[in-house]
Enzyme design. Structure first.
Site, mmCIF file in Angstrom:
data_model
loop_
_atom_site.group_PDB
_atom_site.id
_atom_site.type_symbol
_atom_site.label_atom_id
_atom_site.label_comp_id
_atom_site.label_asym_id
_atom_site.label_seq_id
_atom_site.Cartn_x
_atom_site.Cartn_y
_atom_site.Cartn_z
ATOM 1 C CD GLU A 1 -0.367 -5.987 6.985
ATOM 2 O OE1 GLU A 1 0.116 -6.658 6.050
ATOM 3 O OE2 GLU A 1 -1.309 -5.199 6.841
ATOM 4 C CD GLU B 1 -2.868 -1.357 2.243
ATOM 5 O OE1 GLU B 1 -3.144 -0.403 2.953
ATOM 6 O OE2 GLU B 1 -3.239 -2.528 2.468
ATOM 7 C CG HIS C 1 2.711 -3.303 8.213
ATOM 8 N ND1 HIS C 1 2.803 -3.706 6.922
ATOM 9 C CD2 HIS C 1 1.515 -2.666 8.335
ATOM 10 C CE1 HIS C 1 1.698 -3.333 6.279
ATOM 11 N NE2 HIS C 1 0.914 -2.692 7.116
HETATM 12 C C1 BGC Z 1 -2.585 -1.300 6.271
HETATM 13 C C2 BGC Z 1 -2.424 -0.951 7.719
HETATM 14 C C3 BGC Z 1 -3.513 0.020 8.047
HETATM 15 C C4 BGC Z 1 -4.780 -0.761 7.911
HETATM 16 C C5 BGC Z 1 -6.031 -0.145 8.364
HETATM 17 C C6 BGC Z 1 -3.865 -2.054 6.160
HETATM 18 O O1 BGC Z 1 -4.134 -2.602 4.963
HETATM 19 O O2 BGC Z 1 -1.504 -1.964 5.755
HETATM 20 O O3 BGC Z 1 -1.219 -0.828 8.226
HETATM 21 O O4 BGC Z 1 -3.392 0.725 9.203
HETATM 22 O O5 BGC Z 1 -4.939 -1.311 6.627
HETATM 23 O O6 BGC Z 1 -6.439 -0.935 9.324
#
Ligand code: BGC
Length: 757
Positions: free
Chosen positions: A644, A358, A661
């Site tokens: 993450e 992202e 992350h």
């Molecule tokens: C991101 C996170 C973000 C989240 C929202 C994810 O897809 O990678 O780090 O805070 O979405 O909950």
């Protein structure tokens, strides 16, 4: 000062393949130059040259801001670049954050037309002045070597098309076309972020031939940046480099964990470069694309693959390193390094979630990590710049978006609990660490709008919650909230689905209370007494509502660790109740065999909450647990950054989600603040508090923090049941020893010891 822009593509996006645009202008200088200054910027990313020389070693200029509202320009003294006779100013412009694919869900910028700005002021010895603007006299071409460019998708570079000498005089640009004059609607601002530069350069750890026959370069470290390679081959040969973070369970290269799919037509996935060789030996690195990677798969390599020909280059904002932390447990040292790498990978001009999937400025991620980040590096300038963009993108009604700069997330998702509270948390942490009221003053109007927004939100009610009691007037049960986010054993899609269908009102009410309480403190600091009183009263009511609803008889009725951490960490209940809640949390963690059970929001707090209420042993066992899920489990699995998802790799080694992350690495704030024990006793470390907490397997810790008041050191050792502390403080400090002894000391070096029995 007037700034003029040109559009290099003649009438907007001319081709869908996103060739970079090459721009140049020749001009004559007669006589001697006394001084010259140049300003450049672009809607897109640019690299500028004068007379064959790059003007700056910074990359990805002009940096990432809320382009709809503001755009940074860079200013240089270019006196030494100019010469009498013919001069050339040139630039290459690509997509960058403005028009690229990076970001979530639609891609980063919504920009349509690439634009470039140049303004050069030349002061001559004879007191005359020359201005070189970006105007119709420039020439442009899209026929250069960069055939495709996208920050995330990658670059296609055809070395056969290089323009020999195009940034110097004497180049024949008669085949190049004209440009259109245009303008930029937002505000142009001088560069206010940190410099984005190439940092560490790493050689391959290994060249692998994976079971499926692929040749993969393993750099041994996951990071954000790109690879430089040298290759010898024949003109026209196309080689491909695909960047990924990991191997899969069979030892083959994969990007599946990042959700990248191979395009059926092109056979390409995101984070792929194509390089078309010229004849002979040549060296290449991409200029318009960065990516998260440890592994690079080489395709169609025309010669034997030698380690020497490959270098991985880390790219991030040049923040000063402020913290060092080392201890006697090598696995914890690896964890500390992993956290630092995840921070570096996600500090490329704005704080992002990950450098791969992202690459977005998710507010929640930095909300949980800003304290941890600030121990490690000097974040002031970097975060202050980003907070300005948050303020600019705050909705009229006070909603703080989930992602800043905006990447197209629907508005109804804005104002998510925990995420939107970055507008309070980030300035608050900066104030604690740097002691500068200006950051609170700057953010205050946005903080007030944010609280007002939540205050209106709490007045709306879901039908099935109507009539549930008076305290419900202060519970937030509407809006969109991500909740605790990614507790172990849960998946990203299931968390997202829950956020849509059944947003968590416990989380929403808790953060409403916390932010309101902090707003009261901030108002007080800024001398806004009435506001402070108003917020204090509201805070009291929301806290009370939280307690009645979520701890009805003074106890949490849940088996999720976050439910116990939150009311304590966010200061929502009184001290006695906190003591009972942490006692229960302690039991819960033990029942869970000392494995972590929290998601994004409570992970930064769990160990601190445990140590502060006397459960040091449990906190350390949580930290040192090597079973899944846990920080050291990741280390055991060979992680070089922070995953993450606690379930980032299972026992078979199947990778899931991003492996880079920083958010779950926010435990490092506790390591600096509790294990080493360094905290500000007064904002800006005008007074220091050192309260180390020894425990677990640790026999020694060495920690330094370069505060705004000077360097602080906290080194300790445990020997034969004795605790030895060696501290250096630049200002007066309060020292708390593990046996309960308290000392007040002046600036200087001090040694203490006590028994741990
Ligand atoms: C991101 C996170 C973000 C989240 C929202 C994810 O897809 O990678 O780090 O805070 O979405 O909950």
């Amino acid at each position: 000062m007037e700034f003029h822009f040109i559009e290099p593509e003649q009438g907007g996006r001319q081709n869908q393949s996103h060739n970079a645009s090459y721009l140049r202008k020749e001009f004559e200088i007669h006589g001697k130059v006394r001084s010259a200054a140049a300003c450049f910027t672009a809607c897109g990313i640019y690299k500028a040259y004068i007379n064959g020389k790059e003007v700056d070693t910074q990359i990805l200029l002009p940096g990432n801001t809320s382009y709809g509202a503001r755009l940074q320009y860079q200013q240089y003294d270019v006196t030494d670049f100019l010469t009498e006779g013919t001069n050339v100013v040139a630039a290459v412009v690509g997509e960058g954050w403005y028009r690229g694919k990076g970001g979530f869900p639609t891609g980063s910028g919504n920009g349509k037309k690439l634009k470039f700005m140049c303004r050069m002021e030349i002061h001559m010895e004879d007191d005359t002045e020359r201005i070189i603007n970006a105007d119709r006299s420039w020439k442009a071409s899209q026929d250069g070597p960069v055939r495709e460019n996208d920050l995330k998708a990658g670059e296609c570079y055809d070395a056969r098309r290089e323009f020999e000498g195009w940034t110097s005089s004497g180049f024949d640009d008669s085949g190049w076309h004209g440009v259109l004059e245009t303008s930029y609607d937002g505000t142009l601002i001088p560069h206010e972020g940190e410099r984005i530069v190439e940092q560490e350069r790493l050689k391959p750890k290994e060249i692998l031939q994976t079971p499926d026959g692929a040749i993969v370069v393993d750099f041994g470290q996951n990071l954000c940046g790109y690879m430089e390679f040298s290759v010898t081959g024949h003109k026209g040969t196309e080689v491909r480099t695909v960047y990924g973070e990991t191997l899969d369970e069979n030892g083959n290269f994969t990007v599946k964990n990042l959700g990248f799919r191979t395009d059926k037509k092109t056979g390409l996935c995101d984070q792929t470069d194509r390089y078309i060789l010229k004849e002979g030996r040549q060296t290449y690195k991409p200029s318009f694309s960065i990516r998260g990677f440890q592994y690079v798969k080489l395709e169609n390599w025309p010669e034997p693959v030698e380690k020497d020909n490959f270098t991985s280059i880390a790219v991030y904002s040049d923040l000063k390193k402020t913290g060092t932390l080392q201890c006697s447990n090598e696995k914890i040292n690896r964890l500390i390094s992993n956290i630092s790498w995840s921070m570096k990978s996600n500090f490329v001009d704005i704080p992002t979630d990950c450098p791969t999937r992202e690459r977005a400025g998710w507010t929640g991620d930095i909300m949980v990590f800003c304290e941890s980040a600030t121990y490690q590096m000097d974040t002031y300038r970097f975060l202050k710049k980003w907070i300005k963009d948050v303020m600019l993108e705050q909705g009229e009604d006070g909603r703080i978006p989930n992602i800043v700069p905006d990447t197209g997330l629907p508005g109804f998702m804005s104002g998510a609990a925990g995420w939107s509270d970055a507008i309070v948390k980030v300035p608050w942490i900066l104030y604690q660490f740097y002691g500068r009221k200006e950051i609170l003053e700057a953010a205050y109007p946005a903080i007030v709008k944010h609280i007002r927004f939540m205050n209106r939100r709490r007045k709306k009610r879901k039908i099935w919650n109507i009539g549930k009691g008076k305290h419900w007037n202060y519970i937030i049960d509407t809006g969109f909230h991500w909740g605790e986010w990614l507790e172990p054993g849960t998946s990203l899609p299931s968390n997202a689905l829950k956020a849509f269908l059944n947003p968590d009102c416990e989380v929403a009410t808790a953060y409403f209370a916390w932010s309101t309480g902090k707003a009261a403190e901030i108002a007080e600091i800024l001398g806004k007494r009435e506001d402070a009183e108003h917020f204090r009263q509201l805070y009291g009511k929301v806290k009370e509502a939280y307690r009645i609803e979520f701890l009805p008889d003074g106890q949490v009725h849940a088996d999720r660790q976050c439910r116990y951490v939150r009311p304590v960490a966010l200061d929502l209940i009184d001290k006695t109740m906190k003591q009972q809640v942490v006692a229960e949390l302690n039991r819960l963690v033990i029942r869970n065999h000392y494995r972590i059970g929290t998601g994004f929001l409570s992970t930064p707090h769990i160990c601190r909450v445990l140590t502060e209420y006397g459960y040091t042993d449990t906190a350390y066992r949580l930290l040192e647990n090597e079973q899944s899920p846990g920080w050291l489990y990741e280390v055991e699995k060979g992680a070089t950054t922070i995953w993450e998802n606690w379930n980032g790799k299972d026992d078979r080694g199947v990778p899931t989600n991003s492996l880079n992350h920083y958010s779950p690495g926010a435990v490092i704030g506790w390591m600096y603040g509790s294990i080493a024990g360094i905290r500000p006793a007064e904002p800006g470390f005008r007074k220091v508090r050192i309260a180390p907490v020894p425990g677990g397997s640790l026999t020694w810790v060495k920690c330094t923090y370069e505060s705004t008041s000077g360097k602080i050191t906290s080194n300790w050792e445990v020997k034969d049941g004795q605790f030895y502390l060696d501290v250096t403080v630049p200002v007066p400090a309060q020292i708390y020893l593990p046996d309960g002894t308290e000392e007040n000391v002046e600036a200087g070096n001090w040694k203490f010891s006590c028994s741990l029995k």
